[in-house]
Design a protein around this motif. Sequence first.
Motif, PDB file in Angstrom:
ATOM      1  N   GLY A  72      -1.804   7.914   3.780  1.00 34.54           N
ATOM      2  CA  GLY A  72      -2.754   9.026   3.675  1.00 34.54           C
ATOM      3  C   GLY A  72      -3.779   8.968   4.801  1.00 34.54           C
ATOM      4  O   GLY A  72      -4.074   9.985   5.446  1.00 34.54           O
ATOM      5  N   ASP A  73      -4.314   7.786   5.075  1.00 32.87           N
ATOM      6  CA  ASP A  73      -5.293   7.650   6.151  1.00 32.87           C
ATOM      7  C   ASP A  73      -4.657   7.917   7.506  1.00 32.87           C
ATOM      8  O   ASP A  73      -5.268   8.524   8.388  1.00 32.87           O
ATOM      9  CB  ASP A  73      -5.916   6.250   6.140  1.00 32.87           C
ATOM     10  N   THR A 101       2.234  14.270   1.761  1.00 32.87           N
ATOM     11  CA  THR A 101       0.989  13.545   2.036  1.00 32.87           C
ATOM     12  C   THR A 101      -0.032  14.434   2.740  1.00 32.87           C
ATOM     13  O   THR A 101      -1.227  14.372   2.434  1.00 32.87           O
ATOM     14  CB  THR A 101       1.287  12.276   2.854  1.00 32.87           C
ATOM     15  N   GLY A 151      -3.004   2.894   5.626  1.00 26.90           N
ATOM     16  CA  GLY A 151      -2.086   3.440   4.627  1.00 26.90           C
ATOM     17  C   GLY A 151      -1.616   4.813   5.085  1.00 26.90           C
ATOM     18  O   GLY A 151      -2.137   5.360   6.075  1.00 26.90           O
ATOM     19  N   VAL A 189       0.832  -1.206   0.000  1.00 28.00           N
ATOM     20  CA  VAL A 189       0.000   0.000   0.000  1.00 28.00           C
ATOM     21  C   VAL A 189       0.870   1.260   0.000  1.00 28.00           C
ATOM     22  O   VAL A 189       0.528   2.275  -0.622  1.00 28.00           O
ATOM     23  CB  VAL A 189      -0.984  -0.027   1.201  1.00 28.00           C
ATOM     24  N   ARG A 217      -1.822  16.418   0.319  1.00 31.27           N
ATOM     25  CA  ARG A 217      -2.719  15.587  -0.502  1.00 31.27           C
ATOM     26  C   ARG A 217      -4.018  15.268   0.249  1.00 31.27           C
ATOM     27  O   ARG A 217      -5.100  15.281  -0.335  1.00 31.27           O
ATOM     28  CB  ARG A 217      -1.985  14.300  -0.886  1.00 31.27           C
ATOM     29  N   GLU A 277       2.365   1.831  -3.574  1.00 23.72           N
ATOM     30  CA  GLU A 277       1.357   2.351  -4.508  1.00 23.72           C
ATOM     31  C   GLU A 277       1.025   3.803  -4.191  1.00 23.72           C
ATOM     32  O   GLU A 277       1.069   4.678  -5.059  1.00 23.72           O
ATOM     33  CB  GLU A 277       0.070   1.510  -4.405  1.00 23.72           C
ATOM     34  N   GLU A 278       0.726   4.043  -2.916  1.00 20.97           N
ATOM     35  CA  GLU A 278       0.219   5.355  -2.527  1.00 20.97           C
ATOM     36  C   GLU A 278       1.281   6.444  -2.659  1.00 20.97           C
ATOM     37  O   GLU A 278       0.977   7.574  -3.047  1.00 20.97           O
ATOM     38  CB  GLU A 278      -0.241   5.248  -1.069  1.00 20.97           C
ATOM     39  N   ARG A 300     -12.068  11.304   4.432  1.00 22.98           N
ATOM     40  CA  ARG A 300     -11.243  10.255   5.047  1.00 22.98           C
ATOM     41  C   ARG A 300     -11.625   9.999   6.504  1.00 22.98           C
ATOM     42  O   ARG A 300     -11.694   8.857   6.946  1.00 22.98           O
ATOM     43  CB  ARG A 300      -9.760  10.619   4.987  1.00 22.98           C
TER      44      ARG A 300
END
Length: 361
Positions: free
Chosen positions: A264-265, A180, A262, A49, A183, A52-53, A190
């Motif tokens: 971002g979360d 991040t 992940g 994750v 973003r 990818e992120e 979220r």
Amino acid sequence: MPRRLRITTVVGARPQFIKAAPVSRALRAVHAERLIHTGQHYDAGMSAVFFEELGIPAPDVALAVGSGAHGAQTGRMLEAIEADLAAAPPDAVLVYGDTNSTLAGALAAAKLGLPVVHVEAGLRSFVRDMPEEINRVLTDRLSRVCCCPTEGARAQLRAEGITEGVVVVGDVMLDALRDTAARVAGDPGRLARLGVTRGGYALATVHRAANTDDPARLAALVAALGRLPWPVLWPVHPRTRAAMARSGVALPSTVRAVEPLGYGDLVAALQGAAVVLTDSGGLQKEAYWLRVPCVTLRAVTEWTETVDSGWNLLADADPDRIVAGARTVVAAAADGALPPPEAYGAPGAAARVTAALDLLG
Ligand code: UD1
């Protein structure tokens, strides 16, 4: 123009993926990088994750060593990394932090006579039986270039007789976090997806061996989380989940355990939290940078500047200190009594790591 170097980077655990995101980008603008993933962390939620992120380049080599006792895990990495380095010797090997993957990369390189670059050098807990302390002390000793996050880290290396190739670059995690945070800031959905409301919860993480492998300590920590005046969102590390199952520790009703998040979360959950309770080094700094009050579930920290500033409070695994500490640090932050976060330098550490490679000659 600097010489175009061939750098082999070794990563393997979650915090290293985060650090590699900005550094690989800066590095590849100037040099060639080969990325080895040891496979220390292998669950999709602990590894894939992040690639990818964060847009981390896919590893050139995936060693898939998996879990195991420290000697066995490090030994498997050492053997496989040595084979890769011997087959395609780079100009230098770059490692991050203090995990078994860090030590294996540094030791394999040093034994082959290849220069080692250590990012996050010079940090100490002075707790010698902590696996990370062994890894970082040995890695610093083996490194040709030590990239320190702070002047304090440089002073520590000097005290240990390491003065050559030492440079203060600031903290590469700040680069990763800023990217991040920008973003996720525009995505209020979220928090709703995580089932929390801004300012109305505490975020907790626990994964250190000292906290998970002692059932009484783990039970004390969980009990403390249950006594906080906020509901708790707790993304649970697989090591901790296994320890909870083994020791039969029950969750208080106000504590919600979820799968690892992940990046971002995690950053969104941190930005929205009233307070964070953690034994993670990375999260202590991320909380500091985002001005979220922090209680550290350890007796010591390598990131002493966060404590000196008042944003972070050491509470060990003592439930009374944890609960009182959370109230105290939250009140201090609300009063506007705490200084702005400046201890770990300006953004741009990833570019300064790349520039430090000039020290390789
Ligand atoms: C490692 C680092 C620690 C770092 C942390 C970040 C060492 C000695 N420790 O600790 O410094 O802060 O990573 O998370 O290198 N497991 C899974 N799936 C995974 C990874 C681990 O189930 O993807 C389980 C396994 O049961 C394993 C246990 O977690 O035995 C511990 O994993 P390991 O990588 O050995 O150490 P961490 O506790 O993650």
